[in-house]
Design a protein around this motif. Structure first.
Motif, PDB file in Angstrom:
ATOM      1  N   LEU A  98       0.836  -1.199   0.000  1.00  0.00           N
ATOM      2  CA  LEU A  98       0.000   0.000   0.000  1.00  0.00           C
ATOM      3  C   LEU A  98       0.867   1.242   0.000  1.00  0.00           C
ATOM      4  O   LEU A  98       1.846   1.335   0.747  1.00  0.00           O
ATOM      5  N   ALA A  99       0.505   2.194  -0.856  1.00  0.00           N
ATOM      6  CA  ALA A  99       1.248   3.440  -0.994  1.00  0.00           C
ATOM      7  C   ALA A  99       0.288   4.612  -0.921  1.00  0.00           C
ATOM      8  O   ALA A  99      -0.908   4.474  -1.175  1.00  0.00           O
ATOM      9  N   VAL A 101      -2.568   6.220   3.884  1.00  0.00           N
ATOM     10  CA  VAL A 101      -2.339   5.005   4.674  1.00  0.00           C
ATOM     11  C   VAL A 101      -0.935   4.953   5.270  1.00  0.00           C
ATOM     12  O   VAL A 101      -0.758   4.519   6.411  1.00  0.00           O
ATOM     13  N   THR A 102       0.095   5.370   4.516  1.00  0.00           N
ATOM     14  CA  THR A 102       1.455   5.178   4.999  1.00  0.00           C
ATOM     15  C   THR A 102       1.815   6.107   6.155  1.00  0.00           C
ATOM     16  O   THR A 102       2.757   5.822   6.903  1.00  0.00           O
ATOM     17  N   GLN A 162      -3.732   1.981   9.524  1.00  0.00           N
ATOM     18  CA  GLN A 162      -3.097   0.708   9.187  1.00  0.00           C
ATOM     19  C   GLN A 162      -3.590  -0.403  10.122  1.00  0.00           C
ATOM     20  O   GLN A 162      -3.927  -1.505   9.680  1.00  0.00           O
ATOM     21  N   VAL A 179      -0.044  -7.962   3.421  1.00  0.00           N
ATOM     22  CA  VAL A 179      -0.024  -6.499   3.344  1.00  0.00           C
ATOM     23  C   VAL A 179       1.333  -5.939   3.759  1.00  0.00           C
ATOM     24  O   VAL A 179       1.911  -6.335   4.772  1.00  0.00           O
ATOM     25  N   ARG A 180       1.838  -5.007   2.953  1.00  0.00           N
ATOM     26  CA  ARG A 180       3.062  -4.258   3.256  1.00  0.00           C
ATOM     27  C   ARG A 180       2.764  -2.777   3.054  1.00  0.00           C
ATOM     28  O   ARG A 180       1.852  -2.403   2.316  1.00  0.00           O
ATOM     29  N   TRP A 181       3.590  -1.922   3.690  1.00  0.00           N
ATOM     30  CA  TRP A 181       3.434  -0.476   3.558  1.00  0.00           C
ATOM     31  C   TRP A 181       4.688   0.081   2.886  1.00  0.00           C
ATOM     32  O   TRP A 181       5.798  -0.123   3.378  1.00  0.00           O
ATOM     33  N   GLU A 228       7.278   6.098   3.077  1.00  0.00           N
ATOM     34  CA  GLU A 228       6.922   7.396   2.496  1.00  0.00           C
ATOM     35  C   GLU A 228       8.084   8.041   1.755  1.00  0.00           C
ATOM     36  O   GLU A 228       7.883   8.806   0.813  1.00  0.00           O
TER      37      GLU A 228
END
Length: 306
Positions: free
Chosen positions: A247-248, A252-253, A259, A285-287, A290
């Motif tokens: 997710l970008a 969310v980040t 999250q 799920v990964r983040w 930024e």
């Protein structure tokens, strides 16, 4: 190492990066530069020229550039961009490849911005996790809109008409509000930065705080946001069975509370279902950090012809 330049044309700024690419596929970001975005054909043309020439000036002549890649919103075909409404590039297709070709003699590739960012996310996974050449992921970009990019078994999936990953305009509520695309109740109206801004005057972090404090409106918006994001992640997993969903986007980040709520929703959905347990969506799920410029890195390292 080859030096390749990537330019990510966004709604508010144009980000450029010079990336050194090694023979074994590793990469290193040498330099980054940004200029403001000005809407319209002339604004985009001038912004592209300024970002590229200023980056080259800072890079210096001792590091010749081998290629130029560009990521841009909208539908991209043969280097031409259409339906990039947020950039003021509607109407006839805009030949961005030709505009870039007038600036340089090196090969030019142009692709959709989220697809380029997905390719950049694949490079990030390779660098941080040691993922191999067959890295398998979906990048879910939660920006002004909602869209995904797919890297399947190491290959960037563009689709038969360049529309792979365009899940933001799946209708989730037929009686919902009108969407700028012409339909009603599209997923991105609930699960995107633009959708959030239409319903809430503050940031995602402020929304989460207000909802925790008992604000009824904030709770409703939070519920729709979390449910919409969870639905988007599940769609990507069930449609492609990708190993990871990255997710970008600042919505969310930069919001740990969101999250946590999203992961909790993914864990609880169908908790009694053996099928859902086998999917284990929350484990994928990964983040995206930024500070990692996936858009410009992915544009620089774009494979094949854009």
């Amino acid at each position: 190492m080859n030096v390749r330049v990537g330019i990510d044309i966004g709604g508010t700024r144009i980000d450029a990066a010079a990336v050194a690419e090694g023979r074994d596929g590793d990469h290193r970001i040498l330099l980054q530069h940004a200029v403001p975005t000005v809407r319209g054909r002339e604004g985009i043309r001038e912004g592209l020229r300024t970002a590229y020439t200023q980056l080259l000036e800072r890079l210096g002549t001792e590091r010749p550039v081998a290629s130029l890649g560009i990521g841009v919103p909208g539908i991209v075909s043969g280097g031409r961009v259409s339906h990039a409404v947020n950039l003021g590039l509607d109407g006839d297709p805009f030949d961005l490849a030709a505009e870039a070709g007038a600036l340089t003699a090196v090969p030019v590739r142009v692709d959709n911005d989220v697809k380029a960012a997905a390719w950049g996310a694949a490079q990030w996974l390779r660098a941080t996790d040691g993922a191999g050449a067959d890295v398998d992921l979906a990048l879910l970009n939660v920006g002004t809109g909602l869209a995904a990019g797919l890297v399947l078994n190491g290959s960037l999936r563009r689709g038969a008409r360049g529309l792979a990953g365009e899940i933001g305009h799946l209708v989730t509520d037929r009686s919902g509000p009108p969407c700028p695309c012409g339909k009603r109740g599209c997923l991105e109206l609930y699960a995107s930065g633009g959708g959030l801004a239409r319903r809430w005057s503050g940031s995602a972090a402020q929304l989460m705080v207000a909802a925790a404090d008992g604000d009824a409106h904030a709770q409703l918006v939070r519920e729709d946001l979390v449910a919409g994001l969870a639905q988007a992640v599940r769609i990507l997993v069930q449609a492609t069975d990708v190993e990871q969903v990255v997710l970008a986007g600042g919505v969310v980040t930069s919001t740990p509370a969101l999250q946590g709520a999203l992961l909790a929703e993914l864990r609880s959905h169908g908790a009694d279902s053996g099928f859902e347990q086998h999917l284990a969506v929350h484990e994928r799920v990964r983040w995206l950090p930024e500070d990692y410029p996936a858009g410009s890195v992915g544009a620089a390292l774009l494979p094949g012809e854009g």
